[in-house]
Each structure stands twice: as structure tokens, then as C-alpha cells.
Design a protein around this motif. Structure first.
Motif, short mmCIF file in Angstrom:
data_model
loop_
_atom_site.label_atom_id
_atom_site.label_comp_id
_atom_site.label_asym_id
_atom_site.label_seq_id
_atom_site.Cartn_x
_atom_site.Cartn_y
_atom_site.Cartn_z
N MET A 96 98.35 59.83 18.83
CA MET A 96 97.92 59.69 17.44
C MET A 96 98.56 58.46 16.81
O MET A 96 97.88 57.66 16.16
CB MET A 96 98.31 60.94 16.64
N GLU A 100 95.22 56.13 19.54
CA GLU A 100 94.33 56.48 20.66
C GLU A 100 93.66 57.83 20.45
O GLU A 100 92.59 58.08 21.00
CB GLU A 100 95.14 56.53 21.96
N VAL A 101 94.27 58.71 19.66
CA VAL A 101 93.69 60.02 19.37
C VAL A 101 93.43 60.07 17.87
O VAL A 101 94.35 59.97 17.07
CB VAL A 101 94.65 61.18 19.76
N THR A 102 92.15 60.18 17.49
CA THR A 102 91.81 60.16 16.07
C THR A 102 91.02 61.40 15.63
O THR A 102 90.75 61.56 14.45
CB THR A 102 90.98 58.90 15.73
N ASP A 103 90.67 62.27 16.56
CA ASP A 103 89.89 63.47 16.25
C ASP A 103 90.75 64.46 15.47
O ASP A 103 91.71 65.01 16.00
CB ASP A 103 89.39 64.09 17.56
N ASP A 104 90.40 64.68 14.20
CA ASP A 104 91.20 65.56 13.34
C ASP A 104 91.30 66.98 13.88
O ASP A 104 92.32 67.63 13.70
CB ASP A 104 90.66 65.57 11.91
N ASP A 105 90.25 67.48 14.53
CA ASP A 105 90.30 68.83 15.10
C ASP A 105 91.38 68.91 16.17
O ASP A 105 92.13 69.88 16.25
CB ASP A 105 88.95 69.24 15.69
N GLU A 106 91.45 67.87 17.00
CA GLU A 106 92.47 67.82 18.04
C GLU A 106 93.87 67.70 17.42
O GLU A 106 94.83 68.32 17.87
CB GLU A 106 92.19 66.62 18.96
N LEU A 107 93.97 66.92 16.35
CA LEU A 107 95.26 66.67 15.70
C LEU A 107 95.76 67.89 14.91
O LEU A 107 96.94 67.96 14.60
CB LEU A 107 95.17 65.44 14.79
N ASP A 108 94.88 68.85 14.65
CA ASP A 108 95.30 70.08 13.96
C ASP A 108 96.43 70.79 14.71
O ASP A 108 97.26 71.46 14.11
CB ASP A 108 94.12 71.06 13.80
N LYS A 117 99.94 60.51 10.65
CA LYS A 117 98.89 59.70 11.29
C LYS A 117 98.83 58.28 10.74
O LYS A 117 98.63 57.33 11.49
CB LYS A 117 97.54 60.41 11.11
#
Length: 144
Positions: A96, A100-108, A117
Motif C-alpha cells: 500500500m 502497488e496495492v490500491t484496492d480499498d476492499d483489500e486494504l480493509d 495510505k
């Protein structure tokens, strides 16, 4: 400053002073020091693992508000989690911050730590935010 920036600033200020995770634990089986030579941040993570679970975790050290807040959030997040999951979360957080990781669902999965972020857009602060997460990942590599 926008409302979101205010919340972010308040969260970092609050979490960096939070004493809940800042102490030594009894009988740690992993102790690892992390150091950021570019700004002088130094943290020591203590973990007690049992049967593949991070049974207890804490940290001590000094550093800027971002490194201290990030470390405190991390310790709160990994307590009680399987070692494998703690490593996954460490890599998710690092991804994050690197953008490289921007998907909010994944970041939850990162809970409050996902609020950091925006540091991805502040290159000078990236090392502060990821110091403890890299240290955690290094510490747990041998336990997996």
C-alpha cells in the motif's frame, strides 16, 4: 486542510502517543530492532509466538510521529493473528505504501493502518511508515 486530512493528522497524533502497545512483554521469543538511518527512527519489536500464533506483541523505541503511529497500529493489528497472516498484513501494508496495492476492499484488512495510505504520496515519509512492518516481516520469516 480537508476533513479527511484532519482525521488523518489526528489519528497519527493520537496513535503515536498511545502507550497501549509501547512496553516490554514477558518471555518474547522474537526481538528485532529496526532502524531508519535517514531520520534516526529506532524501534524494537517484541513478539511471543505459540503454535503459529502471535500470542503477544509490543514495541519500544523512538522516532517521528508517523513511525510510532504506524508501529502502534501494526502491533494492535497482529496480536492474536496467525504468523502467516501477520506476514501477509505486513506485505499488504508495504504494498500500500509503495502504491502497488490500491484496492480499498483489500486494504480493509489493515483496519486503522489503511489510513496511512496517503503516505505513498510523501516519499520522504515512506521509510518512516514501513520501518516496523519490514522489521516484523524479517522477524517472522524464520517462524513460518
Amino acid at each position: 486542510m480537508s476533513g479527511l486530512a484532519d482525521i488523518y493528522t489526528e489519528l497519527i497524533a493520537e496513535e503515536s502517543r498511545n502507550p497501549e502497545h509501547r512496553h516490554h512483554i514477558e518471555n518474547p521469543d522474537i526481538t528485532l530492532k529496526g532502524h531508519n538511518p535517514s531520520c534516526g527512527d529506532e524501534i524494537t519489536i517484541e513478539l511471543r509466538t505459540k503454535d503459529g500464533i502471535v500470542e503477544d506483541a509490543s514495541f519500544t523505541g523512538v522516532g517521528c510521529a508517523i513511525s510510532q503511529a504506524s508501529t502502534s497500529m501494526m502491533v494492535g493489528l497482529i496480536k492474536g493473528k496467525p504468523v502467516k497472516e501477520a506476514r501477509r498484513l505486513a506485505n499488504l501494508f508495504i504494498g500500500m505504501i509503495k502504491g502497488e496495492v490500491t484496492d480499498d476492499d483489500e486494504l480493509d484488512d489493515l483496519e486503522d493502518a489503511a489510513a496511512l495510505k496517503g503516505i505513498a504520496n510523501m516519499p520522504a515519509r515512506v521509510k518512516c511508515a514501513v520501518l516496523s512492518w519490514h522489521t516484523l516481516d524479517d522477524a517472522l520469516k524464520e517462524k513460518e
